[in-house]
Design a protein around this motif. Structure first.
Motif, short mmCIF file in Angstrom:
data_model
loop_
_atom_site.label_atom_id
_atom_site.label_comp_id
_atom_site.label_asym_id
_atom_site.label_seq_id
_atom_site.Cartn_x
_atom_site.Cartn_y
_atom_site.Cartn_z
N UNK A 53 0.84 -1.20 0.00
CA UNK A 53 0.00 0.00 0.00
C UNK A 53 0.87 1.25 0.00
N UNK A 54 1.95 1.22 0.78
CA UNK A 54 2.87 2.35 0.82
C UNK A 54 3.56 2.53 -0.53
N UNK A 55 3.89 1.42 -1.19
CA UNK A 55 4.53 1.51 -2.51
C UNK A 55 3.60 2.16 -3.53
N UNK A 56 2.36 1.72 -3.55
CA UNK A 56 1.39 2.28 -4.50
C UNK A 56 1.16 3.76 -4.24
N UNK A 57 1.07 4.13 -2.96
CA UNK A 57 0.84 5.54 -2.62
C UNK A 57 2.03 6.40 -3.02
N UNK A 58 3.24 5.93 -2.72
CA UNK A 58 4.44 6.72 -3.03
C UNK A 58 4.58 6.92 -4.54
N UNK A 59 4.26 5.88 -5.31
CA UNK A 59 4.42 5.95 -6.76
C UNK A 59 3.23 6.60 -7.45
N UNK A 60 2.18 6.92 -6.69
CA UNK A 60 0.99 7.49 -7.29
C UNK A 60 0.34 6.54 -8.28
N UNK A 61 0.32 5.26 -7.92
CA UNK A 61 -0.09 4.22 -8.85
C UNK A 61 -1.54 3.79 -8.63
N UNK A 62 -2.16 3.30 -9.71
CA UNK A 62 -3.50 2.74 -9.62
C UNK A 62 -3.44 1.21 -9.56
N UNK A 63 -2.29 0.67 -9.19
CA UNK A 63 -2.12 -0.79 -9.14
C UNK A 63 -3.14 -1.41 -8.19
N UNK A 64 -3.60 -2.60 -8.54
CA UNK A 64 -4.60 -3.31 -7.76
C UNK A 64 -4.02 -4.64 -7.30
N UNK A 65 -3.54 -4.72 -6.05
CA UNK A 65 -3.02 -6.01 -5.56
C UNK A 65 -4.13 -7.06 -5.52
N UNK A 66 -3.85 -8.23 -6.08
CA UNK A 66 -4.77 -9.37 -6.03
C UNK A 66 -4.11 -10.43 -5.15
N UNK A 67 -4.71 -10.66 -4.00
CA UNK A 67 -4.09 -11.54 -3.01
C UNK A 67 -4.36 -12.99 -3.36
#
Length: 321
Positions: free
Chosen positions: A222-236
């Protein structure tokens, strides 16, 4: 304080030089000049520690502290420690928690059994180097066993791997569960503690790492996505799906080590001794943000990272996502 860095141009060595110079210490980095230059404020001396005459030249200066991050043949550590022992106050050797014989064990302490030093594995090499430092410096030796170190200028790339993948966006297959605990140390916290410990004339052996459960796989991503300003969707995805696809924890999928794995102890080590000696670890959001800021400042486009679109598609398909 007069500090000698054996190295000082990459990752931890760089962080040590930057921190020590900011404290007003007199810092010298002895290095070969093949991986960059030391940070501002650090005196650069070119040389090869494996050449006896070049190593001997260092002994003519009195050092309050020597910090050694060498991860090659232990003979180089033994030679440096022997040459520098007469004229140096304290020798700080950065080892690794890979020295422990059974890395699947939870709650490893500094007194847990070590891997035999006769082998050629990374852990055996570090264990042999530890012995050499203690033989030369005795109570003046400080041995630090960090393990997973993350942060700006990262080497090897582990957090960077995830930042690049999350920055690419889209559906990202991630091994669950999200609350899987992670244990690591920010390179700046490691450098700061090593210098504080040396200044306080601290000796002994320490697991220098965060407490178990300092963060989780979910919080890290979550911190990685926020820092990069990404719309990535982790699929667990269940870890069994990754195993069935032949994806190797830690090596192919950095940082992740599932429960029951042979090196799961790297995320479950007892670090009480270092924390009692003043170690403090910053939140994962700060480590991730600083690493992304450094990564984004590098010239050229950001390389793509991850398992690759085809393997990710197989993982998502097999999970039914």
């Amino acid at each position: 304080m007069r500090l000698l860095l054996l190295g000082g141009t990459r990752f931890l060595g760089r962080a040590l030089g930057h921190d020590a110079a900011a404290r007003g210490w007199q810092v010298t980095a002895f290095h070969r000049g093949v991986t960059g230059t030391p940070p501002h404020g650090v005196t650069s001396v070119h040389g090869d520690r494996t050449v006896p005459t070049e190593l001997a030249a260092l002994a003519r200066s009195g050092w309050d502290v020597v910090v050694d991050t060498w991860d090659g043949p232990p003979e180089a550590v033994a030679a440096a420690a022997a040459v520098l022992a007469p004229g140096s106050g304290r020798y700080v050797f950065v080892s690794s928690r890979s020295v422990y014989r059974d890395l699947s064990t939870d709650g490893l302490t500094e007194d847990s059994p070590l891997t035999p030093t006769e082998g050629s594995s990374f852990g055996a090499v570090k264990a042999a180097a530890e012995q050499a430092v203690r033989a030369a410096f005795g109570d003046r030796a400080l041995v630090a066993r960090p393990g997973l170190v993350l942060g700006p200028h990262e080497q090897p790339e582990r957090l960077v791997w995830w930042l690049r993948r999350l920055a690419r966006g889209g559906d990202v297959p991630v091994p669950g569960p999200p609350d899987l605990g992670l244990q690591y140390i920010d390179v700046r916290d490691l450098a700061g503690w090593l210098l504080d410990a040396a200044r306080a004339d601290l000796g002994g052996t320490f697991n220098v790492v965060s407490r178990p459960g300092h963060t989780t796989m979910g919080a890290l991503l979550a911190a990685c996505a926020e820092a990069a300003g990404s719309d990535a969707r982790p699929r667990w995805v269940p870890p069994a799906v990754f195993s069935a696809a032949g994806v190797q924890p830690w090596s192919e999928l950095p940082i992740w080590v599932p429960a029951g794995h042979g090196v799961r102890g790297l995320h479950e080590t007892d670090a009480a001794r270092a924390h009692a000696a003043g170690l403090r670890c910053r939140p994962v959001t700060q480590t991730v943000a600083a690493t992304w800021a450094w990564l984004a400042s590098l010239p050229g486009p950001l390389p793509a990272d991850g398992l690759g679109p085809s393997r990710e598609a197989v993982l998502l398909r097999d999970f039914g996502a």
